[in-house]
Design a protein around this motif. Structure first.
Motif, PDB file in Angstrom:
ATOM      1  N   LYS A 106       4.124 -63.169  75.171  1.00  0.00           N
ATOM      2  CA  LYS A 106       4.707 -62.133  76.023  1.00  0.00           C
ATOM      3  C   LYS A 106       4.062 -62.109  77.411  1.00  0.00           C
ATOM      4  O   LYS A 106       4.338 -61.209  78.209  1.00  0.00           O
ATOM      5  CB  LYS A 106       4.518 -60.759  75.359  1.00  0.00           C
ATOM      6  N   PHE A 150       0.974 -61.363  78.280  1.00  0.00           N
ATOM      7  CA  PHE A 150      -0.001 -60.302  78.553  1.00  0.00           C
ATOM      8  C   PHE A 150      -1.395 -60.891  78.693  1.00  0.00           C
ATOM      9  O   PHE A 150      -2.309 -60.265  79.176  1.00  0.00           O
ATOM     10  CB  PHE A 150      -0.033 -59.278  77.420  1.00  0.00           C
ATOM     11  N   ALA A 151      -1.554 -62.089  78.184  1.00  0.00           N
ATOM     12  CA  ALA A 151      -2.880 -62.701  78.226  1.00  0.00           C
ATOM     13  C   ALA A 151      -2.731 -64.129  78.729  1.00  0.00           C
ATOM     14  O   ALA A 151      -1.660 -64.699  78.667  1.00  0.00           O
ATOM     15  CB  ALA A 151      -3.494 -62.699  76.844  1.00  0.00           C
ATOM     16  N   VAL A 157     -11.059 -58.767  79.045  1.00  0.00           N
ATOM     17  CA  VAL A 157     -10.368 -60.062  78.892  1.00  0.00           C
ATOM     18  C   VAL A 157      -8.919 -59.968  79.357  1.00  0.00           C
ATOM     19  O   VAL A 157      -8.314 -60.967  79.709  1.00  0.00           O
ATOM     20  CB  VAL A 157     -10.275 -60.586  77.429  1.00  0.00           C
ATOM     21  N   LEU A 158      -8.368 -58.769  79.302  1.00  0.00           N
ATOM     22  CA  LEU A 158      -6.950 -58.601  79.617  1.00  0.00           C
ATOM     23  C   LEU A 158      -6.715 -58.064  81.031  1.00  0.00           C
ATOM     24  O   LEU A 158      -5.572 -57.890  81.444  1.00  0.00           O
ATOM     25  CB  LEU A 158      -6.309 -57.630  78.611  1.00  0.00           C
ATOM     26  N   VAL A 209      -1.703 -53.307  81.683  1.00  0.00           N
ATOM     27  CA  VAL A 209      -2.127 -53.274  80.283  1.00  0.00           C
ATOM     28  C   VAL A 209      -3.170 -52.174  80.109  1.00  0.00           C
ATOM     29  O   VAL A 209      -4.091 -52.046  80.921  1.00  0.00           O
ATOM     30  CB  VAL A 209      -2.732 -54.635  79.849  1.00  0.00           C
ATOM     31  N   LEU A 243       2.043 -53.057  78.481  1.00  0.00           N
ATOM     32  CA  LEU A 243       1.446 -53.130  77.142  1.00  0.00           C
ATOM     33  C   LEU A 243       0.397 -52.040  76.933  1.00  0.00           C
ATOM     34  O   LEU A 243      -0.514 -51.881  77.731  1.00  0.00           O
ATOM     35  CB  LEU A 243       0.779 -54.501  76.925  1.00  0.00           C
ATOM     36  N   ARG A 280      -7.902 -68.784  74.260  1.00  0.00           N
ATOM     37  CA  ARG A 280      -6.603 -69.121  74.850  1.00  0.00           C
ATOM     38  C   ARG A 280      -6.654 -69.167  76.370  1.00  0.00           C
ATOM     39  O   ARG A 280      -5.870 -69.871  76.996  1.00  0.00           O
ATOM     40  CB  ARG A 280      -5.541 -68.127  74.384  1.00  0.00           C
ATOM     41  N   GLU A 299     -10.269 -64.768  70.240  1.00  0.00           N
ATOM     42  CA  GLU A 299      -9.008 -65.525  70.288  1.00  0.00           C
ATOM     43  C   GLU A 299      -8.435 -65.547  71.703  1.00  0.00           C
ATOM     44  O   GLU A 299      -7.944 -66.571  72.174  1.00  0.00           O
ATOM     45  CB  GLU A 299      -7.961 -64.903  69.338  1.00  0.00           C
ATOM     46  N   LEU A 300      -8.494 -64.396  72.361  1.00  0.00           N
ATOM     47  CA  LEU A 300      -7.930 -64.320  73.717  1.00  0.00           C
ATOM     48  C   LEU A 300      -8.749 -65.156  74.687  1.00  0.00           C
ATOM     49  O   LEU A 300      -8.216 -65.821  75.569  1.00  0.00           O
ATOM     50  CB  LEU A 300      -7.848 -62.871  74.185  1.00  0.00           C
ATOM     51  N   PHE A 312       3.954 -54.312  67.563  1.00  0.00           N
ATOM     52  CA  PHE A 312       3.099 -55.186  66.759  1.00  0.00           C
ATOM     53  C   PHE A 312       1.958 -54.338  66.217  1.00  0.00           C
ATOM     54  O   PHE A 312       1.269 -53.666  66.993  1.00  0.00           O
ATOM     55  CB  PHE A 312       2.549 -56.334  67.620  1.00  0.00           C
ATOM     56  N   LEU A 359      -1.793 -61.852  66.590  1.00  0.00           N
ATOM     57  CA  LEU A 359      -1.614 -60.904  67.692  1.00  0.00           C
ATOM     58  C   LEU A 359      -1.886 -61.583  69.040  1.00  0.00           C
ATOM     59  O   LEU A 359      -1.142 -61.390  70.001  1.00  0.00           O
ATOM     60  CB  LEU A 359      -2.539 -59.686  67.498  1.00  0.00           C
ATOM     61  N   ALA A 360      -2.937 -62.392  69.067  1.00  0.00           N
ATOM     62  CA  ALA A 360      -3.258 -63.095  70.318  1.00  0.00           C
ATOM     63  C   ALA A 360      -2.106 -64.011  70.728  1.00  0.00           C
ATOM     64  O   ALA A 360      -1.736 -64.057  71.905  1.00  0.00           O
ATOM     65  CB  ALA A 360      -4.556 -63.899  70.164  1.00  0.00           C
ATOM     66  N   ASP A 361      -1.496 -64.690  69.769  1.00  0.00           N
ATOM     67  CA  ASP A 361      -0.335 -65.549  70.063  1.00  0.00           C
ATOM     68  C   ASP A 361       0.816 -64.732  70.631  1.00  0.00           C
ATOM     69  O   ASP A 361       1.454 -65.113  71.605  1.00  0.00           O
ATOM     70  CB  ASP A 361       0.166 -66.259  68.785  1.00  0.00           C
ATOM     71  N   TRP A 362       1.053 -63.603  69.977  1.00  0.00           N
ATOM     72  CA  TRP A 362       2.135 -62.714  70.415  1.00  0.00           C
ATOM     73  C   TRP A 362       1.893 -62.271  71.866  1.00  0.00           C
ATOM     74  O   TRP A 362       2.801 -62.256  72.685  1.00  0.00           O
ATOM     75  CB  TRP A 362       2.188 -61.513  69.457  1.00  0.00           C
ATOM     76  N   MET A 363       0.627 -61.937  72.156  1.00  0.00           N
ATOM     77  CA  MET A 363       0.305 -61.465  73.503  1.00  0.00           C
ATOM     78  C   MET A 363       0.465 -62.582  74.536  1.00  0.00           C
ATOM     79  O   MET A 363       0.937 -62.341  75.649  1.00  0.00           O
ATOM     80  CB  MET A 363      -1.115 -60.868  73.538  1.00  0.00           C
ATOM     81  N   VAL A 364       0.075 -63.775  74.164  1.00  0.00           N
ATOM     82  CA  VAL A 364       0.212 -64.902  75.092  1.00  0.00           C
ATOM     83  C   VAL A 364       1.693 -65.196  75.312  1.00  0.00           C
ATOM     84  O   VAL A 364       2.152 -65.395  76.432  1.00  0.00           O
ATOM     85  CB  VAL A 364      -0.524 -66.156  74.562  1.00  0.00           C
ATOM     86  N   LEU A 413     -10.093 -60.615  68.030  1.00  0.00           N
ATOM     87  CA  LEU A 413      -9.015 -60.672  69.032  1.00  0.00           C
ATOM     88  C   LEU A 413      -9.592 -61.071  70.392  1.00  0.00           C
ATOM     89  O   LEU A 413      -9.024 -61.909  71.109  1.00  0.00           O
ATOM     90  CB  LEU A 413      -8.309 -59.310  69.110  1.00  0.00           C
ATOM     91  N   ILE A 442      -1.440 -54.065  63.353  1.00  0.00           N
ATOM     92  CA  ILE A 442      -2.302 -54.689  62.348  1.00  0.00           C
ATOM     93  C   ILE A 442      -2.947 -53.573  61.537  1.00  0.00           C
ATOM     94  O   ILE A 442      -3.565 -52.662  62.097  1.00  0.00           O
ATOM     95  CB  ILE A 442      -3.415 -55.562  62.968  1.00  0.00           C
TER      96      ILE A 442
END
Ligand SMILES: Cc1cc2nc3c(=O)[nH]c(=O)nc-3n(C[C@H](O)[C@H](O)[C@H](O)COP(=O)(O)OP(=O)(O)OC[C@H]3O[C@@H](n4cnc5c(N)ncnc54)[C@H](O)[C@@H]3O)c2cc1C
Ligand SMILES: Nc1ncnc2c1ncn2[C@@H]1O[C@H](COP(=O)(O)O)[C@@H](O)[C@H]1O
Lengths: 327, 260
Positions: free
Chosen positions: B257, B259-260, A232-233, A209, A266, A325, A321-322, A305, B250-255, A318, A307
């Motif tokens: 896929k 990526f996260a 985070v990624l 990524v 990504l 999750r 959110e990440l 994708f 976007l975070a949902d999409w990344m999860v 973001l 925005i």
């Protein structure tokens, strides 16, 4: 059976991810090409890496444990590799298609009468010779090439074009190379090495990524936000030329036609318009995400994708959110 | 000090139709320009000219029509040009081009050759090191900083993790990356003067290169098929309404896929 040599690119004693990808690619084609896969390790550390190299498909490991391998520019590597070609009789060499190693391949080709194909992203075998595909003009075109008969096939493999699959092979047979450096080989010496990397952030060429920032960040501090998102990624951080030209981020992280080419799974660009010269370095990413306040920005044409909005509003959210999750 | 700067004519990146019917880059299609990376190698030569009184020659291997590119390079204030033009060169691979450049360099006196690290069309990066090998001199490539003091050339050689400080004695070959300087524009005076600077146009025979060392038929690496990349499907584009919904999506999409 003849041998196929994979020149292992390594750093701090460990093979780079691309080296393992090359070994797996070679192992996958070994039957078709009727070759066995041998690795070549120039510099100290071969025996420690042997198990990993064997697990990725090499049955032999040629090594030259000398400080000289990296103490001078390019030529000791050429001569080490030449010694491995002499010892093995190999007619195919895979190398990491990255800047410094391309020089090794180029000088080697002149010495051994080889042909070089750089940035290879696909390989097959036809009539006993390798057929290579690569992407040119920023990924707009895919070309097929081969090295003419009678020439050693020197093939530069692109980052992330092949998976690094450990097939679980045994430790390879270790074969020490006898390298007698020419006088020319010590003519350009490495005086010092300046390393400036963050230990826990991968390089953009290797990273799965990549988070990239452009002029839209507005200032140098914007890259702290990019690094936060990257961390985070587990991502690498890259930049557009507008950002490197402004001095916000070092040139070696510039993505694009006159910077580096990346193919991560990504790419996430913020405040980058997606000029053709930038796209030339990232268009082949498997997935593209863009954050830009201008809905007309060309980057949206290639985004999976996108925005539309202010990155300073979106990116911090973001990151949050990440993190949630991740738990 | 004598410096030679090899430059390439490349298609303008923004132009279309770059591959010709003979499956090599069609240099006559669309606009052609001085390879932008060479603006940096020229600038570095001009700086050495200013600080050390160097004499700088530009070298180009390419068709007759590329003469305008040589003149363009001269307009930055260089002293003279050497152009190698021969129908037999068409379709050469990087190593074939390097052979011609090496022979052209052997026909002149020089201490330092300054290349661009890559050309914007071929992007192989192979030419500078191959030329160095053919001539048996050091190749200090990917320079982000260059210094010449007496007979010693020192270069900061950029790599993924930073750079190596490397040095060698002249004669040597270097290639430069964009980070090395900020190229100036040619001055009006330079543009006018470029028209009357000496420019030698030579053939392969003049350089003692045989036609069976170069050209498409003798290339060690040949490209024989090309196709456009399949077009991409349009993606999802959402507008941020300030609520944070877009970032969450976007975070949902990344999860999703992974990526996260
Ligand atoms: C020969 C040559 C070689 C080149 N090589 C390269 C190369 O290797 N790599 C490269 O990247 N470029 C290269 N370029 C430059 C390229 O043409 C572009 O100028 C450059 O990529 C623009 O960078 P950018 O997208 O960051 O800036 P811009 O094009 O200025 O785009 C900035 C974007 O940020 C958006 N933005 C601004 N503020 C915000 C905000 N708060 N939130 C969200 N979005 C915002 C704007 O809408 C805009 O789309 C090259 C050019 C030439 C001529
Ligand atoms: N036809 C050519 N004539 C003169 N110089 C060239 C030519 N092709 C490549 N070069 C030089 O080699 C550098 C690297 O190009 P490449 O190896 O094609 O990526 C360029 O920046 C030029 O300095």
């Amino acid at each position: 059976m003849s041998e196929l040599l994979v020149l292992i690119d390594h750093s701090d004693g460990a093979p780079k991810k691309l080296s393992l990808q090359m070994l797996s690619a070679a192992a996958g084609l070994a039957d078709d090409a009727d070759v066995s896969v041998s690795a070549v390790w120039l510099g100290a550390g071969a025996s420690d890496a042997a198990a990993t190299i064997g697990a990725h498909g090499a049955t032999k490991l040629y090594h030259w444990d000398s400080e000289d391998a990296h103490g001078y520019v390019t030529l000791p590597q050429v001569e080490g590799l030449q010694a491995a070609i002499d010892a093995s009789g190999a007619d195919v060499v895979f190398f990491a298609s990255t800047n410094h190693v391309k020089d090794v391949a180029s000088r080697l080709a002149i010495r051994v009468g080889g042909g070089v194909i750089t940035d290879v992203t696909g390989l097959r075998v036809e009539d006993g010779r390798f057929v290579a595909t690569k992407e040119v003009f920023g990924g707009d075109m895919i070309t097929t090439s081969r090295v003419a008969d009678g020439h050693v096939q020197i093939l530069g493999i692109a980052n992330n074009a092949f998976p690094a699959e450990g097939a679980g092979g045994d430790a390879p047979e270790l074969v020490a190379l006898d390298v007698d450096l020419s006088e020319a080989a010590t003519a350009a010496k490495v005086v010092s090495v300046e390393k400036q990397v963050s230990a826990d952030r991968p390089d953009i060429a290797e990273a799965a990524v990549v988070v990239a920032g452009g002029r839209g960040l507005g200032n140098e501090d914007g890259f702290q936000l990019m690094e936060q998102l990257a961390d985070v990624l587990g991502a690498g951080v890259g930049a557009s030329r507008a950002a490197t030209d402004a001095g916000w981020y070092p040139h070696r992280y510039q993505i694009g036609q006159t910077g580096r080419t990346i193919s991560p799974t990504l790419y996430l660009g913020s405040g980058i318009s997606g000029a053709i010269q930038h796209r030339a370095g990232m268009q082949t990413s498997q997935n593209i995400v863009a954050i830009n306040k201008d809905p007309e920005a060309p980057i949206f044409q290639i985004a999976d994708f996108g925005i539309v909005g202010d990155l300073y509003e979106i990116v911090p959210k973001l990151v949050e959110e990440l993190e949630t999750r991740k738990g | 000090m004598k410096i030679i700067v090899p430059v390439k004519r490349t298609p303008d990146t923004a132009a279309e139709k770059v591959i010709g019917d003979d499956r090599t880059v069609d240099r006559d299609a669309g606009e052609s320009v001085l390879c932008p990376v060479n603006e940096f190698s020229i600038e570095e030569a001009v700086r050495l000219k200013e600080s050390q009184d160097a004499e700088v020659t530009v070298l180009l291997v390419g068709p007759e029509s590329a003469q305008s590119t040589v003149r363009k390079a001269l307009s930055y204030g260089l002293d003279g040009g050497l152009q190698v033009t021969d129908d037999a060169i068409a379709g050469s691979d990087a190593l074939g081009t390097a052979r011609v450049i090496a022979k052209a360099l052997e026909s002149r006196e020089w201490d330092l050759v300054i290349f661009g690290n890559q050309s914007t069309d071929a992007r192989t990066c192979l030419v500078p090191a191959a030329v160095a090998e053919l001539l048996g001199v050091p190749s200090l490539t990917y320079a982000r900083h260059l210094e010449v003091e007496g007979d010693t050339v020192t270069v900061h050689r950029e790599h993924e993790e930073g750079w190596d400080v490397v040095e060698a004695q002249l004669p040597a070959i270097v290639s430069v990356v964009e980070a090395i300087n900020e190229p100036r524009y040619p001055s009006f005076k330079g543009i006018m003067a470029a028209k009357s600077k000496p420019l030698d146009v030579v053939s392969l025979a003049d350089l003692g290169v045989s036609a069976d060392e170069v050209g498409a038929g003798n290339a060690a690496a040949t490209m024989y098929e090309f196709e456009p990349r399949p077009p991409k499907e349009a993606g999802t584009v959402v507008e941020d309404d300030g609520s944070g919904a877009a970032a969450a999506q976007l975070a949902d999409w990344m999860v999703d896929k992974k990526f996260a």
